[in-house]
Design a protein around this motif. Structure first.
Motif, PDB file in Angstrom:
ATOM      1  N   SER A 384       0.818  -1.217   0.000  1.00  0.00           N
ATOM      2  CA  SER A 384       0.000   0.000   0.000  1.00  0.00           C
ATOM      3  C   SER A 384       0.854   1.271   0.000  1.00  0.00           C
ATOM      4  CB  SER A 384      -0.956   0.004   1.199  1.00  0.00           C
ATOM      5  OG  SER A 384      -1.886  -1.042   1.084  1.00  0.00           O
ATOM      6  N   PRO A 385       1.860   1.407   0.887  1.00  0.00           N
ATOM      7  CA  PRO A 385       2.704   2.604   0.854  1.00  0.00           C
ATOM      8  C   PRO A 385       3.444   2.775  -0.475  1.00  0.00           C
ATOM      9  CG  PRO A 385       2.963   1.466   2.938  1.00  0.00           C
ATOM     10  CD  PRO A 385       2.179   0.554   2.049  1.00  0.00           C
ATOM     11  N   ASN A 386       3.892   1.671  -1.062  1.00  0.00           N
ATOM     12  CA  ASN A 386       4.619   1.764  -2.328  1.00  0.00           C
ATOM     13  C   ASN A 386       3.693   2.227  -3.448  1.00  0.00           C
ATOM     14  OD1 ASN A 386       7.341   1.103  -3.579  1.00  0.00           O
ATOM     15  ND2 ASN A 386       5.995  -0.050  -4.929  1.00  0.00           N
ATOM     16  N   MET A 387       2.463   1.717  -3.483  1.00  0.00           N
ATOM     17  CA  MET A 387       1.490   2.152  -4.487  1.00  0.00           C
ATOM     18  C   MET A 387       1.141   3.626  -4.291  1.00  0.00           C
ATOM     19  SD  MET A 387      -0.453   1.470  -7.083  1.00  0.00           S
ATOM     20  CE  MET A 387      -0.720  -0.300  -7.199  1.00  0.00           C
ATOM     21  N   ASN A 388       0.974   4.053  -3.047  1.00  0.00           N
ATOM     22  CA  ASN A 388       0.683   5.443  -2.751  1.00  0.00           C
ATOM     23  C   ASN A 388       1.815   6.334  -3.244  1.00  0.00           C
ATOM     24  OD1 ASN A 388      -0.573   7.717  -1.747  1.00  0.00           O
ATOM     25  ND2 ASN A 388       0.013   7.343   0.387  1.00  0.00           N
ATOM     26  N   ALA A 389       3.061   5.911  -3.032  1.00  0.00           N
ATOM     27  CA  ALA A 389       4.219   6.683  -3.467  1.00  0.00           C
ATOM     28  C   ALA A 389       4.251   6.817  -4.987  1.00  0.00           C
ATOM     29  CB  ALA A 389       5.503   6.021  -2.971  1.00  0.00           C
ATOM     30  N   ILE A 390       3.947   5.738  -5.692  1.00  0.00           N
ATOM     31  CA  ILE A 390       3.983   5.756  -7.158  1.00  0.00           C
ATOM     32  C   ILE A 390       2.932   6.710  -7.719  1.00  0.00           C
ATOM     33  CG2 ILE A 390       3.473   4.376  -9.207  1.00  0.00           C
ATOM     34  CD1 ILE A 390       4.832   2.008  -7.818  1.00  0.00           C
ATOM     35  N   MET A 391       1.680   6.572  -7.277  1.00  0.00           N
ATOM     36  CA  MET A 391       0.603   7.372  -7.847  1.00  0.00           C
ATOM     37  C   MET A 391       0.675   8.836  -7.410  1.00  0.00           C
ATOM     38  SD  MET A 391      -0.745   5.143  -9.765  1.00  0.00           S
ATOM     39  CE  MET A 391      -2.126   6.083 -10.409  1.00  0.00           C
ATOM     40  N   SER A 392       1.319   9.105  -6.282  1.00  0.00           N
ATOM     41  CA  SER A 392       1.448  10.489  -5.808  1.00  0.00           C
ATOM     42  C   SER A 392       2.613  11.223  -6.451  1.00  0.00           C
ATOM     43  CB  SER A 392       1.623  10.509  -4.279  1.00  0.00           C
ATOM     44  OG  SER A 392       0.490   9.989  -3.624  1.00  0.00           O
ATOM     45  N   SER A 393       3.478  10.484  -7.138  1.00  0.00           N
ATOM     46  CA  SER A 393       4.696  11.102  -7.678  1.00  0.00           C
ATOM     47  C   SER A 393       4.539  11.556  -9.126  1.00  0.00           C
ATOM     48  CB  SER A 393       5.863  10.104  -7.588  1.00  0.00           C
ATOM     49  OG  SER A 393       5.646   8.992  -8.438  1.00  0.00           O
TER      50      SER A 393
END
Length: 486
Positions: A384-393
């Motif tokens: 979840s944190p990794n997906m959040n980082a990808i889509m927020s970047s």
């Protein structure tokens, strides 16, 4: 659907979106996120039954999973672009229809060749769902709530993974392996209905652009050659296929750099450190962990003598742990740097994989469950944190491409994981059915596979840490490239 002649517009992503639309998107995304992983996990425990019924050898059996993943990966990137051009909802619903229909047809397959063909088309439908679902969710949810929403969606994925082995094992035990595919088809029907009924908005990211057909074909052929090569090593043919695949990937990259309408936005990797290393971390993580369920399903049934239902109850501990912890991890990534949370999760996963190296004839079920819980905890903290980082970047206009890219990383990782497994089977077991006479070779294969997994996971920790701090990219005022039309 909306007429193309209507005006297009979208509110800046830092403003509150329509609450009804946001809830509808979240609900539909959660439902669809449950169905496809349920299919993947439930069929795993049915593999020995499929082998016996259709008389398949160990390598061909691995292709039941690999063909589906390869098809998903080949079509993910092109459909990500197609969805941005022609509408993400349109592609999403079409994918649900294809997935549902060919789930039923897989259950009717009379022989291995037909089953593999239907699995390939089922994978095409899944790729359409994967590449659009997260893009739609990210478009409808503002950045401040995105981690929580992604956490809930990921939890739905893990719930599907959780109940899959149990229901799949029960169905295989009492109604044959074909009923597993029929059940997935039944689940798909309400998903199609809900998608049509709940999604009242269409989203575009690249309206007016053209699809890079030649680049899409290059990408598909390169991926296919790589997977064929991995499955036939150490034969000379396998080496040639691997080399050819790598050469074509190089040609693909060069072509995309010159293309006016690239099917894959390479600048996301070359100019965005956070996106590049977060995607690399996802690729490594799935390469290290996806083989676990496949190998343990065979181990529990062939070595420990469990029936499909009992094996499913053991395998459930990993995804249940993921489902419980994923919402917490998603919320945590809204407050704590994703690289810290995700890197910690990768380290915990490495510890769980390390424990799997020592599986043998006398290993207790409690020991296996403990390692599955450890592995599930690590994966939940990472995903979840990794997906959040990808889509927020990335900018909102790249949501479709970013969603397709991260799904590609996931599927490439899963394919690599299965490719490693298939290669090890080819070397140590060969094209024979897994029987009592080959149990020693099978255990050796498992040990080597998990050693490779641990090494990959350790490398993934460094990739996760290297991403640095993620700065959420907001939509610029007046930017209509990520438009939504009513």
């Amino acid at each position: 659907m909306t007429d193309n002649s209507k005006s297009e517009g979208t509110a800046p992503s830092d403003q509150a979106p329509d609450a009804k639309l946001k809830n509808s998107v979240l609900f539909v995304t959660i439902v669809s996120s449950f169905v496809t992983p349920f299919m993947a996990s439930s069929i795993t425990v049915a593999l020995p039954a499929i082998q016996n019924d259709l008389h398949m050898d160990a390598v061909l059996l691995a292709w039941i999973a690999t063909a589906y993943l390869l098809s998903c990966a080949v079509f993910l990137v092109p459909f990500g672009k197609i969805a941005d051009i022609y509408g993400r909802k349109r592609i999403f619903i079409s994918g649900m229809l294809i997935f549902t229909l060919f789930s039923v047809l897989c259950g009717l397959a009379p022989n291995p060749a037909t089953l593999l063909a239907f699995r390939i088309i089922q994978g095409i439908g899944t790729s359409m769902i994967f590449t659009t679902g997260m893009a739609i969710l990210t478009s409808a949810i503002r950045p401040q709530e995105r981690g929580k929403a992604i956490g809930l969606t990921v939890a739905a994925v893990y719930i599907g993974l959780s109940v899959g082995p149990v229901i799949g094992g029960f169905l295989t035990q009492y109604l044959t392996w074909r009923s597993v595919f029929f059940f997935a088809g039944i689940l798909g029907v309400p998903s199609v209905y809900l998608s049509i009924w709940k999604l009242k908005t269409e989203w575009y990211g690249a309206r007016g652009e053209k699809l890079d057909v030649f680049g899409s074909v290059l990408y598909a052929i390169a991926l296919t050659l790589l997977m064929l090569g991995l499955s036939t090593i150490p034969d000379v043919t396998g080496v040639l296929e691997l080399v050819s695949g790598l050469v074509l990937f190089f040609v693909f990259v060069r072509w995309e750099q010159r293309s006016r309408w690239p099917v894959f936005e390479l600048s996301l990797f070359t100019n965005n450190r956070g996106f590049a290393f977060s995607s690399l971390a996802a690729l490594i993580n799935y390469s290290a962990t996806f083989m676990v369920t496949f190998l343990l399903s065979l181990y529990l049934q062939y070595i420990k003598g469990l029936d499909p239902r009992q094996a499913g109850f053991v395998l459930i501990f990993q995804p249940v742990t993921m489902a419980v912890l994923s919402p917490f991890a998603g919320r945590l990534s809204d407050k704590v740097a994703p690289r810290i949370v995700a890197s910690s999760g990768m380290a915990i996963s490495a510890a769980g994989l390390f424990g799997m190296i020592f599986l043998g004839d006398q290993t207790s079920i409690a020991y296996i469950i403990a390692n599955l819980v450890l592995l599930g905890s690590g994966f939940a903290l990472f995903s979840s944190p990794n997906m959040n980082a990808i889509m927020s970047s990335v900018e909102p206009r790249f949501y479709g491409l970013a969603s397709g890219a991260v799904s590609s990383m996931r599927l490439l990782g899963q394919m690599t994981s299965m490719g490693i497994t298939t290669m090890i089977f080819s070397i140590f077991i060969g094209r024979v059915k897994i029987t009592d006479a080959y149990h020693r070779e099978f255990l050796t294969s498992i040990e080597i596979a998990f050693v490779i997994s641990v090494i990959l996971c350790l490398a993934g920790i460094f990739a996760s840490l290297a991403r640095g701090e993620i700065q959420t990219v907001q939509e610029k005022p007046g930017d209509t490239s990520a438009n939504a039309t009513r």
